[in-house]
Scaffold this motif. Sequence first.
Motif, PDB file in Angstrom:
ATOM      1  N   PRO A 106       0.808  -1.231   0.000  1.00  0.00           N
ATOM      2  CA  PRO A 106       0.000   0.000   0.000  1.00  0.00           C
ATOM      3  C   PRO A 106       0.832   1.268   0.000  1.00  0.00           C
ATOM      4  CG  PRO A 106      -0.058  -1.066   2.133  1.00  0.00           C
ATOM      5  CD  PRO A 106       0.644  -1.994   1.236  1.00  0.00           C
ATOM      6  N   ASP A 107       2.126   1.183   0.331  1.00  0.00           N
ATOM      7  CA  ASP A 107       2.917   2.414   0.396  1.00  0.00           C
ATOM      8  C   ASP A 107       3.771   2.592  -0.852  1.00  0.00           C
ATOM      9  OD1 ASP A 107       4.455   0.275   0.910  1.00  0.00           O
ATOM     10  OD2 ASP A 107       5.691   1.255   2.426  1.00  0.00           O
ATOM     11  N   ALA A 108       3.263   2.157  -1.997  1.00  0.00           N
ATOM     12  CA  ALA A 108       4.046   2.314  -3.230  1.00  0.00           C
ATOM     13  C   ALA A 108       4.094   3.769  -3.677  1.00  0.00           C
ATOM     14  CB  ALA A 108       3.467   1.455  -4.341  1.00  0.00           C
ATOM     15  N   ASP A 109       3.043   4.524  -3.354  1.00  0.00           N
ATOM     16  CA  ASP A 109       3.021   5.933  -3.719  1.00  0.00           C
ATOM     17  C   ASP A 109       3.380   6.767  -2.496  1.00  0.00           C
ATOM     18  OD1 ASP A 109       2.304   5.366  -6.248  1.00  0.00           O
ATOM     19  OD2 ASP A 109       0.171   5.724  -5.942  1.00  0.00           O
ATOM     20  N   SER A 110       4.137   7.826  -2.725  1.00  0.00           N
ATOM     21  CA  SER A 110       4.508   8.664  -1.600  1.00  0.00           C
ATOM     22  C   SER A 110       3.382   9.661  -1.325  1.00  0.00           C
ATOM     23  CB  SER A 110       5.817   9.387  -1.881  1.00  0.00           C
ATOM     24  OG  SER A 110       5.632  10.307  -2.907  1.00  0.00           O
ATOM     25  N   GLY A 111       3.591  10.479  -0.322  1.00  0.00           N
ATOM     26  CA  GLY A 111       2.509  11.347   0.110  1.00  0.00           C
ATOM     27  C   GLY A 111       2.204  12.491  -0.837  1.00  0.00           C
ATOM     28  N   ASN A 112       3.133  12.787  -1.739  1.00  0.00           N
ATOM     29  CA  ASN A 112       2.898  13.937  -2.605  1.00  0.00           C
ATOM     30  C   ASN A 112       2.287  13.535  -3.939  1.00  0.00           C
ATOM     31  OD1 ASN A 112       5.068  12.644  -3.595  1.00  0.00           O
ATOM     32  ND2 ASN A 112       6.505  14.322  -3.328  1.00  0.00           N
ATOM     33  N   ARG A 113       1.458  12.482  -3.929  1.00  0.00           N
ATOM     34  CA  ARG A 113       0.918  12.026  -5.213  1.00  0.00           C
ATOM     35  C   ARG A 113      -0.087  13.021  -5.774  1.00  0.00           C
ATOM     36  NH1 ARG A 113      -2.884   6.971  -4.430  1.00  0.00           N
ATOM     37  NH2 ARG A 113      -3.193   7.447  -6.621  1.00  0.00           N
ATOM     38  N   TRP A 114      -0.775  13.751  -4.924  1.00  0.00           N
ATOM     39  CA  TRP A 114      -1.756  14.696  -5.470  1.00  0.00           C
ATOM     40  C   TRP A 114      -1.051  15.880  -6.111  1.00  0.00           C
ATOM     41  CZ3 TRP A 114      -5.956  12.528  -6.475  1.00  0.00           C
ATOM     42  CH2 TRP A 114      -6.443  11.509  -5.663  1.00  0.00           C
ATOM     43  N   ALA A 115       0.040  16.332  -5.497  1.00  0.00           N
ATOM     44  CA  ALA A 115       0.835  17.385  -6.136  1.00  0.00           C
ATOM     45  C   ALA A 115       1.404  16.882  -7.457  1.00  0.00           C
ATOM     46  CB  ALA A 115       1.950  17.822  -5.195  1.00  0.00           C
ATOM     47  N   ALA A 116       1.873  15.624  -7.449  1.00  0.00           N
ATOM     48  CA  ALA A 116       2.420  15.052  -8.684  1.00  0.00           C
ATOM     49  C   ALA A 116       1.348  14.952  -9.763  1.00  0.00           C
ATOM     50  CB  ALA A 116       2.996  13.674  -8.391  1.00  0.00           C
ATOM     51  N   LEU A 117       0.131  14.551  -9.328  1.00  0.00           N
ATOM     52  CA  LEU A 117      -0.957  14.443 -10.301  1.00  0.00           C
ATOM     53  C   LEU A 117      -1.296  15.810 -10.889  1.00  0.00           C
ATOM     54  CD1 LEU A 117      -2.830  12.289 -11.431  1.00  0.00           C
ATOM     55  CD2 LEU A 117      -4.511  12.975  -9.753  1.00  0.00           C
ATOM     56  N   THR A 118      -1.288  16.836 -10.036  1.00  0.00           N
ATOM     57  CA  THR A 118      -1.567  18.185 -10.538  1.00  0.00           C
ATOM     58  C   THR A 118      -0.529  18.619 -11.556  1.00  0.00           C
ATOM     59  OG1 THR A 118      -2.380  18.613  -8.326  1.00  0.00           O
ATOM     60  CG2 THR A 118      -2.114  20.493  -9.770  1.00  0.00           C
ATOM     61  N   VAL A 119       0.734  18.390 -11.206  1.00  0.00           N
ATOM     62  CA  VAL A 119       1.812  18.792 -12.120  1.00  0.00           C
ATOM     63  C   VAL A 119       1.698  18.045 -13.442  1.00  0.00           C
ATOM     64  CG1 VAL A 119       4.294  18.682 -12.469  1.00  0.00           C
ATOM     65  CG2 VAL A 119       3.395  19.495 -10.321  1.00  0.00           C
ATOM     66  N   ALA A 120       1.440  16.718 -13.357  1.00  0.00           N
ATOM     67  CA  ALA A 120       1.402  15.917 -14.582  1.00  0.00           C
ATOM     68  C   ALA A 120       0.217  16.306 -15.458  1.00  0.00           C
ATOM     69  CB  ALA A 120       1.332  14.430 -14.220  1.00  0.00           C
ATOM     70  N   VAL A 121      -0.946  16.533 -14.841  1.00  0.00           N
ATOM     71  CA  VAL A 121      -2.112  16.894 -15.645  1.00  0.00           C
ATOM     72  C   VAL A 121      -1.930  18.266 -16.269  1.00  0.00           C
ATOM     73  CG1 VAL A 121      -4.554  17.465 -15.483  1.00  0.00           C
ATOM     74  CG2 VAL A 121      -3.712  15.393 -14.453  1.00  0.00           C
ATOM     75  N   ALA A 122      -1.352  19.192 -15.517  1.00  0.00           N
ATOM     76  CA  ALA A 122      -1.113  20.524 -16.084  1.00  0.00           C
ATOM     77  C   ALA A 122      -0.132  20.444 -17.242  1.00  0.00           C
ATOM     78  CB  ALA A 122      -0.581  21.454 -14.994  1.00  0.00           C
ATOM     79  N   ALA A 123       0.949  19.661 -17.057  1.00  0.00           N
ATOM     80  CA  ALA A 123       1.928  19.529 -18.131  1.00  0.00           C
ATOM     81  C   ALA A 123       1.311  18.856 -19.346  1.00  0.00           C
ATOM     82  CB  ALA A 123       3.132  18.726 -17.632  1.00  0.00           C
ATOM     83  N   ALA A 124       0.476  17.818 -19.110  1.00  0.00           N
ATOM     84  CA  ALA A 124      -0.149  17.131 -20.238  1.00  0.00           C
ATOM     85  C   ALA A 124      -1.086  18.058 -20.992  1.00  0.00           C
ATOM     86  CB  ALA A 124      -0.915  15.902 -19.735  1.00  0.00           C
ATOM     87  N   ALA A 125      -1.871  18.837 -20.251  1.00  0.00           N
ATOM     88  CA  ALA A 125      -2.798  19.754 -20.920  1.00  0.00           C
ATOM     89  C   ALA A 125      -2.040  20.773 -21.754  1.00  0.00           C
ATOM     90  CB  ALA A 125      -3.669  20.449 -19.870  1.00  0.00           C
ATOM     91  N   ALA A 126      -0.994  21.354 -21.169  1.00  0.00           N
ATOM     92  CA  ALA A 126      -0.228  22.368 -21.900  1.00  0.00           C
ATOM     93  C   ALA A 126       0.429  21.769 -23.132  1.00  0.00           C
ATOM     94  CB  ALA A 126       0.821  22.979 -20.977  1.00  0.00           C
ATOM     95  N   LEU A 127       1.062  20.592 -22.960  1.00  0.00           N
ATOM     96  CA  LEU A 127       1.785  19.984 -24.080  1.00  0.00           C
ATOM     97  C   LEU A 127       0.836  19.575 -25.198  1.00  0.00           C
ATOM     98  CD1 LEU A 127       4.522  17.731 -22.516  1.00  0.00           C
ATOM     99  CD2 LEU A 127       4.826  19.616 -24.073  1.00  0.00           C
ATOM    100  N   VAL A 128      -0.290  18.950 -24.826  1.00  0.00           N
ATOM    101  CA  VAL A 128      -1.219  18.487 -25.860  1.00  0.00           C
ATOM    102  C   VAL A 128      -1.806  19.677 -26.605  1.00  0.00           C
ATOM    103  CG1 VAL A 128      -3.441  17.368 -26.195  1.00  0.00           C
ATOM    104  CG2 VAL A 128      -1.735  16.289 -24.788  1.00  0.00           C
ATOM    105  N   TRP A 129      -2.136  20.718 -25.851  1.00  0.00           N
ATOM    106  CA  TRP A 129      -2.699  21.897 -26.506  1.00  0.00           C
ATOM    107  C   TRP A 129      -1.708  22.500 -27.496  1.00  0.00           C
ATOM    108  CZ3 TRP A 129      -2.214  27.411 -24.664  1.00  0.00           C
ATOM    109  CH2 TRP A 129      -2.995  28.260 -25.458  1.00  0.00           C
ATOM    110  N   VAL A 130      -0.467  22.681 -27.046  1.00  0.00           N
ATOM    111  CA  VAL A 130       0.542  23.296 -27.918  1.00  0.00           C
ATOM    112  C   VAL A 130       0.806  22.427 -29.136  1.00  0.00           C
ATOM    113  CG1 VAL A 130       2.980  23.891 -28.036  1.00  0.00           C
ATOM    114  CG2 VAL A 130       1.621  24.651 -26.121  1.00  0.00           C
TER     115      VAL A 130
END
Lengths: 206, 138
Positions: free
Chosen positions: A104-128
Amino acid sequence: MTPVAAAATAATQTHGFLSPTGVEIAFLLVGLVTFGAAIVTVTTKQLVHAALWLVAALGGLAVEYLLLTAEFIAWVQVLIYVGSVVVLLLFGLMLTRAPIGHSPDADSGNRWAALTVAVAAAAALVWVVVDAFRTTWVDLDGAPQGTTAVTGSILFQHWVLPFEALSVLLLAALVGAIVLSRRTARTRDANTRAQDTNTKAREGNR
Amino acid sequence: MHLAYPAVLSSLLFCTGLYGVLARRNAILVLMSVELMLNAVNLNLVAFDVWLSKAARDTLHSGQALTLFTIAIAAAEIGIGLAIVLAVYRGRGTSDIDKLRDTAESPDDGGPDGSAPDGSAPDAGAEAVTDEKAEATA
């Protein structure tokens, strides 16, 4: 860049906007499988399953290379990634005594921050990317661009010096890996002690 | 083929790898995510090479050559990375990257982690130091 612009306009005339060909449909389906396998690789709680889903993702990428007519790179991908890198990763999981089942501890505590960063980067990259290459088509007809003959000739005509430098780098990496993983007396001592505490900690967990 | 398909797939794969690098705890899973990112870049290189070799009549095929170089460097990287992870595991008994906090400054005292100056073994007063690490560095 005039040939590029001319080809782009010609492509817009010959292709309708968003009229999928067979290659595009195949690329899309394999791409969906690849992306899904990559998502499972980074989210699964079972460490060995992550390595096995990585095989699916890398194999899907090899099929994408084949669809892009780069056959040599596709087989290199199968040989090196699926054949050796994943096996190395599985060996690494085994040697670090990764838990086999659900961890159960495969993900660290900052997964929500990581998810935010990844989704923002994906949105920006795909749009561009979509905005930039809206009217660009890859011409896959005619002589294939990535046959082994073409790759071999360009690699040994234009890219000989980087190729040789790369072999020296591989040798250095090999020697470095051996030196890093060689056991000295001190690390062996620390190793047995670390294993003791590890088993103690596991027994404490039970 | 529309160039947007490989480009979008490669950016999505890159961001998946980015999420894995940031969110995973085990160092080997982080290495897997790095491999995903490298593969996304490779797909981009191949797609643009196929496009430019027809559209701009590029006979150098730099995209394919760079892809092969990237694959070779990734193989070297995974070897070195696993050797480092195994060395860390042998010394510390763990390969979780958020337990490797030797150089981190603890938020309480602002000093270096372990609050024991230069090289002496961190004692039980150090709250961030786990048991196995103290044992391993002693």
